[in-house]
Design an enzyme around this catalytic site. Structure first.
Site, short mmCIF file in Angstrom:
data_model
loop_
_atom_site.label_atom_id
_atom_site.label_comp_id
_atom_site.label_asym_id
_atom_site.label_seq_id
_atom_site.Cartn_x
_atom_site.Cartn_y
_atom_site.Cartn_z
CD GLN A 194 1.29 -3.97 -7.84
OE1 GLN A 194 0.68 -4.90 -8.44
NE2 GLN A 194 0.67 -3.05 -7.19
CB THR A 195 1.88 1.01 -10.94
OG1 THR A 195 1.96 2.32 -10.54
CG2 THR A 195 0.97 1.08 -12.08
NE ARG A 196 0.00 2.16 -2.91
CZ ARG A 196 1.26 2.40 -2.21
NH1 ARG A 196 2.09 1.30 -2.78
NH2 ARG A 196 1.71 3.13 -1.64
CG HIS A 200 4.57 10.60 -13.48
ND1 HIS A 200 3.86 11.65 -13.45
CD2 HIS A 200 4.24 10.33 -12.14
CE1 HIS A 200 3.04 11.84 -12.82
NE2 HIS A 200 3.53 10.93 -11.47
CG HIS A 203 6.82 5.11 -13.25
ND1 HIS A 203 6.05 6.52 -13.21
CD2 HIS A 203 6.86 4.70 -12.22
CE1 HIS A 203 6.12 6.71 -11.71
NE2 HIS A 203 6.49 5.59 -11.07
N GLY A 288 9.85 -3.61 -7.64
CA GLY A 288 10.27 -2.50 -7.18
C GLY A 288 10.95 -2.53 -5.88
NE ARG A 289 15.71 2.21 -2.42
CZ ARG A 289 15.26 2.97 -1.18
NH1 ARG A 289 13.91 3.13 -1.11
NH2 ARG A 289 16.10 3.21 -0.37
CG ASP A 290 9.26 -0.17 0.87
OD1 ASP A 290 9.07 -1.18 1.21
OD2 ASP A 290 8.70 0.92 1.34
CG HIS A 291 6.82 -5.06 -5.17
ND1 HIS A 291 6.92 -4.72 -6.54
CD2 HIS A 291 5.64 -5.76 -4.75
CE1 HIS A 291 5.76 -5.38 -7.16
NE2 HIS A 291 5.21 -5.61 -6.14
CB ALA A 292 3.44 -4.41 -1.96
CB VAL A 330 15.56 5.85 -14.61
CG1 VAL A 330 15.77 4.57 -15.21
CG2 VAL A 330 13.95 6.24 -14.53
#
Length: 550
Positions: A194-196, A200, A203, A288-292, A330
Site C-alpha cells: 500500500q502506498t499513497r 524510491h 521501497h 508500515g510504520r504509522d500505516h495510514a 531499510v
C-alpha cells in the site's frame, strides 16, 4: 471471513445481463443523488467487490456496530463506516423504501439504484471518537464536521455501471480481474504493498525482501482516490510507479491502481486495507510504520502510535485470512553500496537517508537528489511535476481599504517584477474586474502555469469566507502570499477625492474589511517613501522564499 464476491455489478451481469437494461429504464423515472468525490470512490469499490462483503451503504445498525465494535451486525469484521452522507434538506426529499438513483457528478451517468433502508442522523461525536480517536485536528474529523452531510442514507445497491476512468485504464483492475490474473500466472502467494506516495529505491528494496522472505510475488497497489490533503497528485505518482515496476525482476511484480478514498484512520484503516487487499487476491499485506496515519497535530502530538497499525492487523490476522508482513525500515550503506534493514546494521556503520521533508526541500531548491536514494527516471518525473521555486508560480494578495495605496503598489510591483531575469510572467488582477466566484479558479490556473499573480482587492473587499476559499484553492496550485496594507482610515479618506466613503458601497467596504492577522507581509503606505520600502520588503521576502535569484 467469507470469500469475496465478484462485486455486485459482476454478479448482476453473470446472473442476467438484461437486468441492467431494466434498471436503466427504471433509473430514468426515479429521483437522483449526485455523489461526492468520496462517495464516488466508495461506490466503485462497493460495486466491484473491493468492499466485499458490503453490498451497499451502511444502515444505522451496521454503522453503529462498526463504530463501536469494528464489526457488521452479521459479525464480520469491518473497521471503517461507509456512509452515504447528505444534507438535512436532501434527506427530507426521500423516504424509507424509496428507490433512488446514485449518479456520477462528472457526467450524470447512473451508477446504481439504492433501496433506502433507513435515513438517520449519526452521532458524529461518537464516530469521531471511536473511529478516529477524537482529535479535532484529524483530517477525517475535520471532513466529518466541516464537509460531510448531517444525515446518512443506508441501503443495498442494484448496480448499473462502474464510474468511468479515462486515465491509466490498463492498470485499473477489479478484484475479480486481479484474482483471475493471479490464478492464470500461478501466483499462489501475493504480497500487497500500500502506498499513497512516490516510491524510491528503499521501497523497491523492502518489497523485494518481503517477497523473497515469503516466496511470493508482489502487488504494488497504490491509492489513486482521495488521500491526505497536500499529497502528490496521482498522475505524478502513477508515472513514478510505471518506472519503478521496471526495476523488479521480470515477472515478480504487478502494478494495479486502487480507487480508494483514504480516511487516514491509522490502525483501523490498516485493518480496512487488509480486507480490501484480501478481496483483490493478496495473501500477504505489508503494514508500515504509522500505516495510514496523518502524522501529528499542531502541537506535535502523533495521532497514532508507530506500531498501532501492525498490532491491530496482527490481532485480527487469522480472521482476516491474510498474513501481516511488518514494514522493515531499510537504510543505505554507502561503503557497501547497498540497502539493509536498519535493525541489522552493526553499530558504528555509516548510513545515509533522506527524509520526506529533505526530499521536498531538494525539489524546491533544485539541489541534487542522489542516485542511491531514487532512480534518475523517478527524479526527472518529480522535478517536472514540482519544479524549483524559481520556476514556480505564486499569488501575491494585497488586502486593504480602498484608497490605501493598493493600486499604486500593485502597478509598482508588476513593473518591478517584470524587469527581473528569469522569464516568469507577472499578471496583475484587479479583483473588481473579475467575478468573485471565478477569482479562485482564474488565479489558481495562472499560478499552476508558473505565473506570478498580483491581486489588488481595493473596493472589492473579500469577506473572510471568500478570502479563505481563495487562499485554499490557490494554495493547491502554488504559494499564496498575503500583503496586509494597513494604511490608516484617515489617510484613506483623505485620498478619496470621489466621495466613495460617503456612499453605500463605501459603508459596506468598511463593514467587511478586516486586517489579516497572519499576513506574511504588512505595510503602511501613508508616507511618500513607504512604497519603496514596501516593494523592497516584498522582493526580499520572495527572494528568501526562493522565487527570485539575484
Amino acid at each position: 471471513m467469507l470469500a469475496p464476491h465478484g462485486g455486485i455489478l459482476q454478479d448482476l451481469i453473470a446472473r442476467d445481463a438484461s437486468k441492467r437494461d431494466e434498471l436503466l429504464a427504471e433509473a430514468a423515472t426515479l429521483k437522483s443523488i449526485n455523489l461526492t468525490d468520496r462517495q464516488l470512490c466508495d461506490i466503485e469499490l462497493i460495486l466491484n467487490g473491493g468492499f466485499s462483503p458490503l453490498t451497499g451503504f451502511n444502515t444505522e445498525k451496521d454503522y453503529q456496530s462498526i463504530c463501536n465494535d469494528m464489526r457488521l451486525v452479521s459479525g464480520q469484521i469491518w473497521s471503517i463506516p461507509i456512509t452515504l452522507d447528505v444534507s438535512e434538506e436532501t434527506s427530507k426529499q426521500f423516504s424509507i423504501g424509496e428507490r433512488v438513483v446514485l449518479r456520477d457528478p462528472r457526467d450524470d451517468a447512473p451508477l446504481a439504484i439504492i433501496s433506502i433502508a433507513d435515513i438517520y442522523k449519526p452521532n458524529k461525536d461518537e464516530e469521531a471518537k471511536n473511529v478516529f480517536r477524537g482529535d479535532p485536528e484529524h483530517p477525517a474529523i475535520r471532513y466529518l464536521f466541516d464537509t460531510a452531510g448531517d444525515y446518512y442514507i443506508g441501503g443495498d445497491l442494484d448496480a448499473i455501471n462502474l464510474p468511468k476512468h479515462y486515465d491509466y485504464t490498463e492498470f485499473r483492475k477489479t478484484p475479480a480481474q486481479l484474482r483471475s490474473e493471479f490464478q492464470s500466472r500461478h501466483w499462489n502467494k501475493v504480497v500487497a504493498f500500500q502506498t499513497r506516495n512516490p516510491m524510491h529505491r528503499a521501497h523497491r528494496e523492502l518489497t523485494v525482501r518481503a517477497a523473497k522472505d515469503k516466496l511470493a510475488n508482489i502487488l504494488i497497489h497504490p491509492v489513486v482516490g482521495m488521500t491526505k490533503p497536500g499529497d502528490i497528485d496521482h498522475h505524478t505518482r502513477v508515472k513514478v510507479y510505471q518506472e519503478i515496476i521496471k526495476k523488479y525482476p521480470n515477472g515478480m511484480a504487478k502494478l494495479s491502481l486502487l480507487p480508494l478514498a483514504m480516511r487516514m484512520a491509522g490502525d483501523r484503516e490498516a485493518v480496512w486495507h487488509a480486507i480490501i487487499r484480501k478481496n483483490y487476491g493478496a495473501s500477504h499485506f505489508i503494514v508500515g510504520r504509522d500505516h495510514a496515519g496523518p502524522g501529528s497535530n499542531s502541537k506535535g502530538v502523533d495521532f497514532y502510535g508507530p506500531y498501532d497499525a501492525q498490532e491491530l492487523v496482527e490481532k485480527y490476522a487469522r480472521e482476516l485470512e491474510i498474513e501481516v508482513v511488518p514494514f522493515r525500515m531499510v537504510t543505505y550503506l554507502p561503503d557497501e553500496d547497498r540497502y539493509s534493514p536498519i535493525d541489522l546494521v552493526p553499530a558504528g556503520t555509516k548510513t545515509c537517508s533522506i527524509s520526506g521533508t529533505e526530499l521536498r526541500k531538494r525539489l524546491r531548491d533544485g539541489t541534487d537528489i542522489p542516485s542511491w536514494f531514487s532512480y534518475p527516471e523517478v527524479v526527472k518525473i518529480l522535478r517536472t511535476a514540482h519544479p524549483p521555486r524559481v520556476s514556480q508560480g505564486f499569488a501575491l494578495y494585497l488586502n486593504g481599504l480602498p484608497f490605501s495605496g493598493i493600486h499604486a503598489l500593485s502597478y509598482a510591483l508588476q513593473a518591478t517584477f517584470n524587469q527581473f531575469q528569469g522569464g516568469r510572467h507577472i499578471t496583475l488582477i484587479d479583483a473588481e474586474s473579475v467575478p468573485t466566484e471565478s477569482l479562485p479558479f482564474v488565479v489558481s490556473e495562472l499560478v499552476r502555469s508558473g505565473a506570478g499573480v498580483i491581486i489588488a482587492n481595493a473596493k472589492e473587499i473579500l469577506e473572510a469566507s471568500k478570502y479563505n476559499n481563495l487562499k485554499k484553492t490557490v494554495s493547491k496550485a502554488g504559494s499564496f502570499i498575503t500583503v496586509s496594507i494597513e494604511t490608516s482610515l484617515d489617510v484613506c479618506k483623505s485620498n478619496d477625492r470621489s466621495g466613495y466613503y460617503s456612499t453605500e458601497a463605501g459603508e459596506k467596504a468598511l463593514s467587511v474589511y478586516k486586517p489579516i492577522a497572519d499576513a506574511e507581509i504588512k505595510a503602511d503606505l501613508s508616507a511618500e517613501d513607504s512604497y519603496n520600502v514596501a516593494i523592497q520588503e516584498i522582493v526580499l521576502y520572495l527572494e528568501v522564499q526562493g522565487f527570485f535569484k539575484f
